[in-house]
Design a protein around this motif. Sequence first.
Motif, PDB file in Angstrom:
ATOM      1  N   THR A 130       7.600 -16.404  -8.166  1.00 56.75           N
ATOM      2  CA  THR A 130       7.706 -16.467  -9.618  1.00 56.75           C
ATOM      3  C   THR A 130       8.287 -15.149 -10.121  1.00 56.75           C
ATOM      4  O   THR A 130       8.380 -14.158  -9.390  1.00 56.75           O
ATOM      5  N   GLN A 131       8.643 -15.118 -11.395  1.00 53.66           N
ATOM      6  CA  GLN A 131       9.176 -13.892 -11.976  1.00 53.66           C
ATOM      7  C   GLN A 131       8.156 -12.748 -11.890  1.00 53.66           C
ATOM      8  O   GLN A 131       8.510 -11.606 -11.600  1.00 53.66           O
ATOM      9  N   GLU A 132       6.881 -13.090 -12.121  1.00 45.98           N
ATOM     10  CA  GLU A 132       5.826 -12.076 -12.062  1.00 45.98           C
ATOM     11  C   GLU A 132       5.626 -11.572 -10.637  1.00 45.98           C
ATOM     12  O   GLU A 132       5.424 -10.378 -10.402  1.00 45.98           O
ATOM     13  N   GLU A 133       5.660 -12.491  -9.670  1.00 48.36           N
ATOM     14  CA  GLU A 133       5.497 -12.088  -8.273  1.00 48.36           C
ATOM     15  C   GLU A 133       6.661 -11.219  -7.814  1.00 48.36           C
ATOM     16  O   GLU A 133       6.470 -10.236  -7.088  1.00 48.36           O
ATOM     17  N   ASN A 134       7.863 -11.569  -8.247  1.00 47.14           N
ATOM     18  CA  ASN A 134       9.027 -10.774  -7.886  1.00 47.14           C
ATOM     19  C   ASN A 134       8.920  -9.365  -8.471  1.00 47.14           C
ATOM     20  O   ASN A 134       9.242  -8.370  -7.801  1.00 47.14           O
ATOM     21  N   ALA A 135       8.444  -9.269  -9.714  1.00 41.40           N
ATOM     22  CA  ALA A 135       8.279  -7.960 -10.353  1.00 41.40           C
ATOM     23  C   ALA A 135       7.233  -7.123  -9.614  1.00 41.40           C
ATOM     24  O   ALA A 135       7.405  -5.912  -9.424  1.00 41.40           O
ATOM     25  N   LEU A 136       6.154  -7.774  -9.179  1.00 37.14           N
ATOM     26  CA  LEU A 136       5.116  -7.057  -8.454  1.00 37.14           C
ATOM     27  C   LEU A 136       5.625  -6.614  -7.079  1.00 37.14           C
ATOM     28  O   LEU A 136       5.350  -5.497  -6.633  1.00 37.14           O
ATOM     29  N   ALA A 137       6.370  -7.484  -6.402  1.00 32.54           N
ATOM     30  CA  ALA A 137       6.947  -7.123  -5.104  1.00 32.54           C
ATOM     31  C   ALA A 137       7.890  -5.927  -5.250  1.00 32.54           C
ATOM     32  O   ALA A 137       7.885  -5.008  -4.423  1.00 32.54           O
ATOM     33  N   TRP A 138       8.687  -5.931  -6.312  1.00 33.03           N
ATOM     34  CA  TRP A 138       9.588  -4.813  -6.594  1.00 33.03           C
ATOM     35  C   TRP A 138       8.781  -3.527  -6.792  1.00 33.03           C
ATOM     36  O   TRP A 138       9.129  -2.475  -6.279  1.00 33.03           O
ATOM     37  N   SER A 139       7.675  -3.639  -7.521  1.00 31.54           N
ATOM     38  CA  SER A 139       6.814  -2.484  -7.778  1.00 31.54           C
ATOM     39  C   SER A 139       6.205  -1.949  -6.477  1.00 31.54           C
ATOM     40  O   SER A 139       6.100  -0.736  -6.281  1.00 31.54           O
ATOM     41  N   ILE A 140       5.815  -2.859  -5.600  1.00 35.16           N
ATOM     42  CA  ILE A 140       5.232  -2.446  -4.315  1.00 35.16           C
ATOM     43  C   ILE A 140       6.288  -1.734  -3.461  1.00 35.16           C
ATOM     44  O   ILE A 140       5.990  -0.740  -2.792  1.00 35.16           O
ATOM     45  N   ILE A 141       7.516  -2.231  -3.493  1.00 30.83           N
ATOM     46  CA  ILE A 141       8.601  -1.548  -2.778  1.00 30.83           C
ATOM     47  C   ILE A 141       8.787  -0.135  -3.342  1.00 30.83           C
ATOM     48  O   ILE A 141       8.958   0.832  -2.595  1.00 30.83           O
ATOM     49  N   ASN A 142       8.735  -0.011  -4.666  1.00 28.46           N
ATOM     50  CA  ASN A 142       8.816   1.326  -5.274  1.00 28.46           C
ATOM     51  C   ASN A 142       7.715   2.234  -4.725  1.00 28.46           C
ATOM     52  O   ASN A 142       7.944   3.407  -4.412  1.00 28.46           O
ATOM     53  N   ASP A 143       6.511   1.667  -4.601  1.00 25.41           N
ATOM     54  CA  ASP A 143       5.366   2.462  -4.122  1.00 25.41           C
ATOM     55  C   ASP A 143       5.533   2.903  -2.675  1.00 25.41           C
ATOM     56  O   ASP A 143       5.041   3.968  -2.290  1.00 25.41           O
ATOM     57  N   HIS A 144       6.201   2.103  -1.876  1.00 23.15           N
ATOM     58  CA  HIS A 144       6.281   2.447  -0.445  1.00 23.15           C
ATOM     59  C   HIS A 144       7.058   3.742  -0.211  1.00 23.15           C
ATOM     60  O   HIS A 144       6.893   4.380   0.826  1.00 23.15           O
ATOM     61  N   TYR A 145       7.874   4.153  -1.185  1.00 19.14           N
ATOM     62  CA  TYR A 145       8.604   5.419  -1.046  1.00 19.14           C
ATOM     63  C   TYR A 145       7.679   6.629  -1.157  1.00 19.14           C
ATOM     64  O   TYR A 145       8.096   7.751  -0.874  1.00 19.14           O
ATOM     65  N   LEU A 146       6.437   6.406  -1.556  1.00 19.87           N
ATOM     66  CA  LEU A 146       5.449   7.484  -1.607  1.00 19.87           C
ATOM     67  C   LEU A 146       4.720   7.640  -0.276  1.00 19.87           C
ATOM     68  O   LEU A 146       3.829   8.484  -0.143  1.00 19.87           O
ATOM     69  N   THR A 147       5.066   6.824   0.688  1.00 23.64           N
ATOM     70  CA  THR A 147       4.449   6.853   2.014  1.00 23.64           C
ATOM     71  C   THR A 147       5.511   7.183   3.064  1.00 23.64           C
ATOM     72  O   THR A 147       6.678   7.403   2.743  1.00 23.64           O
ATOM     73  N   ASP A 148       5.095   7.169   4.325  1.00 26.43           N
ATOM     74  CA  ASP A 148       6.041   7.394   5.429  1.00 26.43           C
ATOM     75  C   ASP A 148       6.789   6.128   5.831  1.00 26.43           C
ATOM     76  O   ASP A 148       7.623   6.172   6.747  1.00 26.43           O
ATOM     77  N   LEU A 149       6.531   5.014   5.175  1.00 29.99           N
ATOM     78  CA  LEU A 149       7.123   3.741   5.601  1.00 29.99           C
ATOM     79  C   LEU A 149       8.644   3.753   5.669  1.00 29.99           C
ATOM     80  O   LEU A 149       9.215   3.125   6.574  1.00 29.99           O
ATOM     81  N   PRO A 150       9.367   4.456   4.764  1.00 33.98           N
ATOM     82  CA  PRO A 150      10.831   4.475   4.910  1.00 33.98           C
ATOM     83  C   PRO A 150      11.309   5.121   6.207  1.00 33.98           C
ATOM     84  O   PRO A 150      12.449   4.896   6.623  1.00 33.98           O
ATOM     85  N   LEU A 151      10.445   5.894   6.841  1.00 38.39           N
ATOM     86  CA  LEU A 151      10.795   6.522   8.123  1.00 38.39           C
ATOM     87  C   LEU A 151      10.216   5.780   9.321  1.00 38.39           C
ATOM     88  O   LEU A 151      10.464   6.162  10.469  1.00 38.39           O
ATOM     89  N   LEU A 152       9.446   4.722   9.050  1.00 45.69           N
ATOM     90  CA  LEU A 152       8.741   4.032  10.135  1.00 45.69           C
ATOM     91  C   LEU A 152       9.194   2.598  10.368  1.00 45.69           C
ATOM     92  O   LEU A 152       9.121   2.098  11.494  1.00 45.69           O
ATOM     93  N   HIS A 153       9.648   1.917   9.310  1.00 45.79           N
ATOM     94  CA  HIS A 153       9.935   0.487   9.438  1.00 45.79           C
ATOM     95  C   HIS A 153      11.250   0.101   8.778  1.00 45.79           C
ATOM     96  O   HIS A 153      11.708   0.771   7.849  1.00 45.79           O
ATOM     97  N   ALA A 154      11.804  -0.992   9.263  1.00 40.10           N
ATOM     98  CA  ALA A 154      13.061  -1.511   8.714  1.00 40.10           C
ATOM     99  C   ALA A 154      12.856  -2.011   7.285  1.00 40.10           C
ATOM    100  O   ALA A 154      11.765  -2.459   6.932  1.00 40.10           O
TER     101      ALA A 154
END
Length: 295
Positions: A166-190
């Motif tokens: 849904t539009q809301e789920e997509n917005a939340l998924a986008w927000s979670i992706i934004n959050d992952h840049y605060l972790t080491d995940l960009p250096l750990l996973h595809a």
Amino acid sequence: MAASYWESTQRKYWTFTKQQLTLERKKVEEAERNLVTMYPLPDRRLLSIYFYHQLSKMARPLGIRQQPLATAQVYVRRFYTKVEIRRTNPALVLATALYLACKMEEYPQHIRMILAEARHCWDTSFNDISKIGECEFTLISEMNSQLILHHPYRSLAELQTQFQLTQEENALAWSIINDHYLTDLPLLHAPHVVAITAMFLAVVLKPTQSGLPVHAAGATNALQALGNARNSPTQGAQNRVQKLVDWLAESSVDMEAVVECTQELISLYEVWESYNDKTCKDQIAKFVKARGLDK
């Protein structure tokens, strides 16, 4: 972006295992043991939150969008795997990373505008454009000129219709992706693994409105739901959650990687609760001023 992630420098040179990343950082800290001991800093994730806030403050007045901001965050994280933070002025590094990221993402900003926002944001005394030019050269050098990034946003855009977000789920998924840049995940996973994790969390958390904040308890519940769906695929799992799990099982995506991404995000949301802007600011200012790095 036409180039394949699988052939990219991001995958070949800037994707680590947790053990490799820990070893890289340990080498940097051991080389500067006196500085590390003399100037203690908050948890790395708390520093990442602070850096994100500072980058956002610089980016907002210039109308810089999320992807250049995300690229700048990754540049900063890469740089600080090679260079001890206490040897640098983070205000200068962040301003330079944003300036470089905007050029790479084809959203260039005038160097004077970046400098002006950095001075306003950090209340810093450096006012020489040449410093950003010098720092840019250092950033590029430490990253071996490997500057092209693949982000999870594209994978999210490609997969969201398949999983009928849904539009809301997509917005939340986008927000979670934004959050992952605060972790080491960009250096750990595809990137696609991060996008799938974000979609899974968004579906399980059932946002009722766009921008619903994610917290540790909610992410933990999502992790439990993932385990339940994997272990008991026919017993009470929600249809859309099960569809995601079934798709993962049939694909080449590493399910354990999705679990690890979820756990890393849970850890971020837990530590976020103890975040204090002033603490991070003061501890950074302490070594910057003591070592004359603000000149």
